[in-house]
Design a protein around this motif. Structure first.
Motif, PDB file in Angstrom:
ATOM      1  N   MET A  90       0.842  -1.210  -0.100  1.00  0.00           N
ATOM      2  CA  MET A  90       0.027   0.105  -0.255  1.00  0.00           C
ATOM      3  C   MET A  90       0.580   1.243  -0.015  1.00  0.00           C
ATOM      4  O   MET A  90       1.901   1.315   0.415  1.00  0.00           O
ATOM      5  CB  MET A  90      -0.789   0.005   1.293  1.00  0.00           C
ATOM      6  N   TRP A 114      -6.707  -7.824  -1.132  1.00  0.00           N
ATOM      7  CA  TRP A 114      -7.438  -6.740  -2.124  1.00  0.00           C
ATOM      8  C   TRP A 114      -6.423  -5.813  -2.360  1.00  0.00           C
ATOM      9  O   TRP A 114      -5.305  -5.776  -1.869  1.00  0.00           O
ATOM     10  CB  TRP A 114      -8.300  -6.216  -1.033  1.00  0.00           C
ATOM     11  N   LYS A 116      -6.863  -2.362  -1.689  1.00  0.00           N
ATOM     12  CA  LYS A 116      -7.328  -0.835  -1.046  1.00  0.00           C
ATOM     13  C   LYS A 116      -5.993  -0.284  -0.726  1.00  0.00           C
ATOM     14  O   LYS A 116      -4.915  -0.891  -0.361  1.00  0.00           O
ATOM     15  CB  LYS A 116      -8.179  -1.309   0.167  1.00  0.00           C
ATOM     16  N   ASN A 117      -5.812   0.993  -1.167  1.00  0.00           N
ATOM     17  CA  ASN A 117      -4.662   1.895  -0.893  1.00  0.00           C
ATOM     18  C   ASN A 117      -3.596   1.378  -1.647  1.00  0.00           C
ATOM     19  O   ASN A 117      -2.420   1.804  -1.351  1.00  0.00           O
ATOM     20  CB  ASN A 117      -4.459   2.014   0.708  1.00  0.00           C
ATOM     21  N   THR A 118      -3.637   0.537  -2.745  1.00  0.00           N
ATOM     22  CA  THR A 118      -2.538   0.097  -3.385  1.00  0.00           C
ATOM     23  C   THR A 118      -2.640   0.817  -4.939  1.00  0.00           C
ATOM     24  O   THR A 118      -3.469   0.637  -5.730  1.00  0.00           O
ATOM     25  CB  THR A 118      -2.377  -1.346  -3.556  1.00  0.00           C
ATOM     26  N   TYR A 143      -6.634   0.122  -5.871  1.00  0.00           N
ATOM     27  CA  TYR A 143      -7.575   0.697  -5.045  1.00  0.00           C
ATOM     28  C   TYR A 143      -8.899  -0.063  -4.979  1.00  0.00           C
ATOM     29  O   TYR A 143      -9.910   0.261  -4.206  1.00  0.00           O
ATOM     30  CB  TYR A 143      -8.061   2.294  -5.300  1.00  0.00           C
ATOM     31  N   SER A 144      -9.109  -1.230  -5.357  1.00  0.00           N
ATOM     32  CA  SER A 144     -10.298  -2.035  -5.510  1.00  0.00           C
ATOM     33  C   SER A 144     -10.429  -2.831  -4.316  1.00  0.00           C
ATOM     34  O   SER A 144      -9.123  -3.124  -3.844  1.00  0.00           O
ATOM     35  CB  SER A 144     -10.066  -2.919  -6.490  1.00  0.00           C
ATOM     36  N   GLU A 145     -11.387  -2.943  -3.733  1.00  0.00           N
ATOM     37  CA  GLU A 145     -11.877  -3.706  -2.433  1.00  0.00           C
ATOM     38  C   GLU A 145     -12.201  -4.945  -2.831  1.00  0.00           C
ATOM     39  O   GLU A 145     -12.866  -5.807  -1.965  1.00  0.00           O
ATOM     40  CB  GLU A 145     -12.598  -2.798  -1.634  1.00  0.00           C
ATOM     41  N   GLN A 146     -12.176  -5.323  -3.811  1.00  0.00           N
ATOM     42  CA  GLN A 146     -12.693  -6.939  -4.394  1.00  0.00           C
ATOM     43  C   GLN A 146     -11.668  -7.875  -3.953  1.00  0.00           C
ATOM     44  O   GLN A 146     -10.413  -7.517  -3.981  1.00  0.00           O
ATOM     45  CB  GLN A 146     -12.660  -6.735  -5.947  1.00  0.00           C
TER      46      GLN A 146
END
Length: 178
Positions: A90, A114, A116-118, A143-146
């Motif tokens: 991240m 996931w 997130k914040n990447t 940024y995906s939370e999938q």
């Protein structure tokens, strides 16, 4: 004469404003690749870094092996505790193709990552306790939370730049050494 000077000044000011807008808008309107910042890479031997952007610190190496033959070796940071695994890559704007991150879990279980914040797309390589690659999540969405599952029991995970596994011919069934 004064009106003419004022008109010329307005025209010159308008030209300068348009030139400034063109300078700013040109990279946004072209298909040229955007320039990347130079990679922040450290061998871990220097002092404190001056930037708040995370800096890569070599903590080990991972070698990819296919059919008993070495494909290549990359430098890695190692995420071996819960805090390091939660943060992963991240907040990093760039990662050189010659480096990655190795996640080490206490035991092999189904895992899911996931983005997130990447900020950069990655290939996420899930590896079993026997160090064989069990699945690869390719070209992940920043940024995906999938949820990006391992589709099996993984004890290790290697994150590298998106497209890395295709460029290097790394596939399910290959192995890693570290």
């Amino acid at each position: 004469m004064r009106n003419r000077t004022t008109s010329i000044a307005r025209i010159l000011l308008g030209i300068l404003v348009l030139a400034g807008l063109a300078y700013v808008a040109y990279p946004l309107l072209t298909d040229r690749p955007k320039s990347r910042p130079e990679p922040a890479v450290s061998t871990g031997t220097s002092g404190a870094e001056s930037s708040s952007t995370p800096v890569f610190t070599k903590e080990g190496e991972v070698t990819f092996v296919s059919a008993g033959k070495k494909i290549l070796t990359i430098d890695v940071e190692i995420a071996e505790n819960e805090a390091e695994r939660a943060k992963g890559l991240m907040y990093r704007p760039y990662l050189p193709d010659s480096v990655g991150m190795l996640f080490v879990f206490e035991r092999a279980d189904p895992h899911s990552f996931w983005m997130k914040n990447t900020a950069m797309p990655l290939d996420i390589i899930y590896v079993g306790a026997d160090k064989k690659i069990i699945s690869i999540q390719k070209n992940t969405t920043p940024y995906s939370e999938q949820s990006l599952p391992s589709f099996g029991d993984a004890q290790y995970v290697v994150e590298v730049n998106a497209g890395f596994t295709d460029r290097q011919g790394i596939k399910v069934g290959d192995s890693i050494l570290f």
